[in-house]
Design a protein around this motif. Structure first.
Motif, PDB file in Angstrom:
ATOM      1  N   LYS A 325       5.962  -0.190  -0.793  1.00 40.29           N
ATOM      2  CA  LYS A 325       6.169   0.924   0.136  1.00 40.29           C
ATOM      3  C   LYS A 325       4.832   1.465   0.644  1.00 40.29           C
ATOM      4  O   LYS A 325       4.683   1.767   1.828  1.00 40.29           O
ATOM      5  CB  LYS A 325       6.966   2.036  -0.544  1.00 40.29           C
ATOM      6  CG  LYS A 325       8.432   1.694  -0.772  1.00 40.29           C
ATOM      7  CD  LYS A 325       9.151   2.842  -1.463  1.00 40.29           C
ATOM      8  CE  LYS A 325      10.625   2.521  -1.683  1.00 40.29           C
ATOM      9  NZ  LYS A 325      11.335   3.614  -2.394  1.00 40.29           N
ATOM     10  N   GLU A 326       3.873   1.612  -0.280  1.00 35.69           N
ATOM     11  CA  GLU A 326       2.566   2.123   0.107  1.00 35.69           C
ATOM     12  C   GLU A 326       1.878   1.177   1.089  1.00 35.69           C
ATOM     13  O   GLU A 326       1.255   1.619   2.063  1.00 35.69           O
ATOM     14  CB  GLU A 326       1.698   2.329  -1.134  1.00 35.69           C
ATOM     15  CG  GLU A 326       2.145   3.482  -2.000  1.00 35.69           C
ATOM     16  CD  GLU A 326       1.342   3.589  -3.294  1.00 35.69           C
ATOM     17  OE1 GLU A 326       0.368   2.819  -3.429  1.00 35.69           O
ATOM     18  OE2 GLU A 326       1.691   4.416  -4.159  1.00 35.69           O
ATOM     19  N   SER A 327       1.995  -0.120   0.811  1.00 37.85           N
ATOM     20  CA  SER A 327       1.390  -1.120   1.719  1.00 37.85           C
ATOM     21  C   SER A 327       2.044  -1.053   3.095  1.00 37.85           C
ATOM     22  O   SER A 327       1.364  -1.169   4.126  1.00 37.85           O
ATOM     23  CB  SER A 327       1.541  -2.529   1.142  1.00 37.85           C
ATOM     24  OG  SER A 327       0.833  -2.631  -0.073  1.00 37.85           O
ATOM     25  N   SER A 328       3.373  -0.868   3.106  1.00 39.83           N
ATOM     26  CA  SER A 328       4.103  -0.786   4.374  1.00 39.83           C
ATOM     27  C   SER A 328       3.666   0.411   5.190  1.00 39.83           C
ATOM     28  O   SER A 328       3.464   0.332   6.405  1.00 39.83           O
ATOM     29  CB  SER A 328       5.606  -0.719   4.096  1.00 39.83           C
ATOM     30  OG  SER A 328       6.329  -0.613   5.301  1.00 39.83           O
ATOM     31  N   VAL A 329       3.491   1.554   4.503  1.00 43.96           N
ATOM     32  CA  VAL A 329       3.042   2.778   5.178  1.00 43.96           C
ATOM     33  C   VAL A 329       1.644   2.582   5.747  1.00 43.96           C
ATOM     34  O   VAL A 329       1.346   2.972   6.890  1.00 43.96           O
ATOM     35  CB  VAL A 329       3.071   3.974   4.217  1.00 43.96           C
ATOM     36  CG1 VAL A 329       2.382   5.195   4.844  1.00 43.96           C
ATOM     37  CG2 VAL A 329       4.507   4.333   3.840  1.00 43.96           C
ATOM     38  N   GLU A 330       0.753   1.971   4.975  1.00 43.51           N
ATOM     39  CA  GLU A 330      -0.618   1.740   5.430  1.00 43.51           C
ATOM     40  C   GLU A 330      -0.637   0.827   6.660  1.00 43.51           C
ATOM     41  O   GLU A 330      -1.407   1.052   7.586  1.00 43.51           O
ATOM     42  CB  GLU A 330      -1.441   1.126   4.296  1.00 43.51           C
ATOM     43  CG  GLU A 330      -1.736   2.101   3.153  1.00 43.51           C
ATOM     44  CD  GLU A 330      -2.453   1.424   2.012  1.00 43.51           C
ATOM     45  OE1 GLU A 330      -2.707   0.199   2.095  1.00 43.51           O
ATOM     46  OE2 GLU A 330      -2.778   2.117   1.013  1.00 43.51           O
ATOM     47  N   GLU A 331       0.224  -0.206   6.645  1.00 43.15           N
ATOM     48  CA  GLU A 331       0.280  -1.133   7.773  1.00 43.15           C
ATOM     49  C   GLU A 331       0.752  -0.425   9.044  1.00 43.15           C
ATOM     50  O   GLU A 331       0.255  -0.665  10.138  1.00 43.15           O
ATOM     51  CB  GLU A 331       1.198  -2.312   7.442  1.00 43.15           C
ATOM     52  CG  GLU A 331       0.622  -3.259   6.403  1.00 43.15           C
ATOM     53  CD  GLU A 331       1.619  -4.293   5.965  1.00 43.15           C
ATOM     54  OE1 GLU A 331       2.762  -4.289   6.486  1.00 43.15           O
ATOM     55  OE2 GLU A 331       1.284  -5.143   5.112  1.00 43.15           O
ATOM     56  N   GLN A 332       1.761   0.462   8.858  1.00 44.65           N
ATOM     57  CA  GLN A 332       2.277   1.214   9.987  1.00 44.65           C
ATOM     58  C   GLN A 332       1.227   2.163  10.545  1.00 44.65           C
ATOM     59  O   GLN A 332       1.100   2.319  11.774  1.00 44.65           O
ATOM     60  CB  GLN A 332       3.529   1.999   9.580  1.00 44.65           C
ATOM     61  CG  GLN A 332       4.730   1.116   9.275  1.00 44.65           C
ATOM     62  CD  GLN A 332       5.921   1.912   8.773  1.00 44.65           C
ATOM     63  OE1 GLN A 332       5.912   3.148   8.760  1.00 44.65           O
ATOM     64  NE2 GLN A 332       6.965   1.211   8.355  1.00 44.65           N
ATOM     65  N   GLU A 333       0.460   2.794   9.664  1.00 45.48           N
ATOM     66  CA  GLU A 333      -0.576   3.718  10.113  1.00 45.48           C
ATOM     67  C   GLU A 333      -1.677   2.985  10.855  1.00 45.48           C
ATOM     68  O   GLU A 333      -2.233   3.477  11.851  1.00 45.48           O
ATOM     69  CB  GLU A 333      -1.165   4.465   8.905  1.00 45.48           C
ATOM     70  CG  GLU A 333      -0.195   5.472   8.281  1.00 45.48           C
ATOM     71  CD  GLU A 333      -0.761   6.133   7.050  1.00 45.48           C
ATOM     72  OE1 GLU A 333      -1.793   5.635   6.547  1.00 45.48           O
ATOM     73  OE2 GLU A 333      -0.184   7.129   6.579  1.00 45.48           O
ATOM     74  N   GLU A 334      -2.017   1.781  10.368  1.00 46.30           N
ATOM     75  CA  GLU A 334      -3.050   0.986  11.025  1.00 46.30           C
ATOM     76  C   GLU A 334      -2.600   0.511  12.386  1.00 46.30           C
ATOM     77  O   GLU A 334      -3.387   0.381  13.338  1.00 46.30           O
ATOM     78  CB  GLU A 334      -3.427  -0.212  10.150  1.00 46.30           C
ATOM     79  CG  GLU A 334      -4.180   0.181   8.888  1.00 46.30           C
ATOM     80  CD  GLU A 334      -4.450  -1.014   7.996  1.00 46.30           C
ATOM     81  OE1 GLU A 334      -4.001  -2.128   8.353  1.00 46.30           O
ATOM     82  OE2 GLU A 334      -5.104  -0.838   6.943  1.00 46.30           O
ATOM     83  N   ALA A 335      -1.256   0.236  12.508  1.00 47.65           N
ATOM     84  CA  ALA A 335      -0.705  -0.223  13.785  1.00 47.65           C
ATOM     85  C   ALA A 335      -0.707   0.925  14.796  1.00 47.65           C
ATOM     86  O   ALA A 335      -0.796   0.700  15.997  1.00 47.65           O
ATOM     87  CB  ALA A 335       0.696  -0.769  13.583  1.00 47.65           C
TER      88      ALA A 335
END
Length: 335
Positions: A325-335
């Motif tokens: 979940k944390e990785s998914s959130v980070e990816e979304q923020e980077e996008a």
């Protein structure tokens, strides 16, 4: 350590073992009966020897086997003065003893030379009186290794644990160097306190030192590239425990907890302990009674009855999901 009385904190100063007339042999006996003081909830261990004499007439204090099949040498010194007054360095003596155990190639040899005599010496602590000490030793070690999936790794390597109330700088420096060169040595400080005519001992590992970035890292997955055995051992103590699992809600008060491959069960309490009959025990104490080992991998051998999974599996799944979940959130923020 502090004593709290009427909301006031009074500092309790440590003492020395010599000051309270506790001998080195007393510490040895305390650890023999309570070796989990030098373990954690991610480790199983059985004591198999005491004051074992080697070919050079040296005597190792305690000998054990851990859940990875390693032979473990536990060497004890009472106070720093005892270490400084030795003719031979504390850590060098332990290395020599460990080297002598490296020559043991099979379980039969260990039982014949070490565990059989130990059982004979403490026979009143063992059941199955119809078996000889040799037969009982073979059975117990084989059962232990089989339960821990370590039959093929018996004595592939050796570990050393040094225990004392404190250590001099030379010993700590030598141990740090040995660890950096692949020799598995741990130092545990045993700090005695005297309070209200009772003696308390706080055990803390001071080497190897776990680094800050190891906190809450999921170490269950051995397939991670670059992960070494030493990395896993260094980080065991920082894995979340039952209180965190209760707080997360992945286990709940009233859940039935069973012992792996046994019929024994207990009811999980909000304190993280289990109620077994009329007794309320910590998971470690309960599992030690069930398996008869000196210490038990609490989370690998405690089974959540409703899911059929061990606490270790439940914890790993939860931590993996949180990381995802944390990785998914980070990816979304980077996008």
């Amino acid at each position: 350590m502090y004593k709290i009385e009427n909301m006031r904190a009074e500092r309790v100063e440590p003492v020395t073992f010599s000051a309270i007339e506790i001998k080195e042999s007393d510490i040895e006996e305390i650890l023999r009966r309570n070796i989990d003081m030098l373990c954690d909830d991610e480790e199983s261990m059985i004591i198999v020897g005491q004051q074992v004499k080697n070919e050079n007439n040296g005597r190792s204090d305690l000998t054990a086997i851990d859940n990875e099949g390693n032979i473990v040498l536990i060497e004890i010194k009472r106070d720093p003065r005892d270490i400084e007054n030795r003719k031979e360095a504390f850590e060098f003596q332990a290395v020599r003893y460990a080297a002598s155990y490296a020559t043991i190639r099979d379980i039969e040899s260990l039982v014949r030379k070490v565990y059989g005599p130990y059982i004979e010496k403490h026979r009143e602590e063992f059941e199955q009186m119809d078996l000889t000490s040799y037969e009982l030793g073979l059975r117990r070690i084989n059962e232990f290794l089989r339960a821990n999936d370590a039959e093929k790794s018996f004595n592939k390597s050796q570990r050393i644990i040094l225990a004392a109330s404190d250590f001099d700088e030379q010993t700590l420096s030598a141990v740090a160097w040995l660890n950096s060169n692949g020799v598995d040595v741990s130092c545990y400080r045993l700090i005695p306190y005297k309070l209200d005519d009772k003696t308390y001992i706080r055990a803390e590992r001071i080497l190897p030192v776990a680094t800050c970035d190891q906190y809450y890292v999921n170490l269950m997955d051995r397939s991670i590239p670059g992960r070494t055995k030493t990395d896993r051992q260094m980080t065991r103590r920082v894995l979340p425990r039952i209180d965190a699992m209760l707080e997360w809600g992945i286990v709940k008060e009233g859940d039935i907890i069973g012992a792996k491959d046994r019929e024994d069960e207990g009811i999980l309490q909000n304190s993280g302990k289990v109620k077994v009959g009329e007794e309320v025990l910590s998971l470690q104490v309960w599992l030690k009674k069930v398996y008869g080992w000196s210490s038990v991998q609490t989370y690998a051998f405690a089974v959540h009855k409703a899911t059929g999974k061990t606490l270790s599996q439940i914890r790993e799944e939860y931590m993996t999901e949180q990381e995802r979940k944390e990785s998914s959130v980070e990816e979304q923020e980077e996008a």
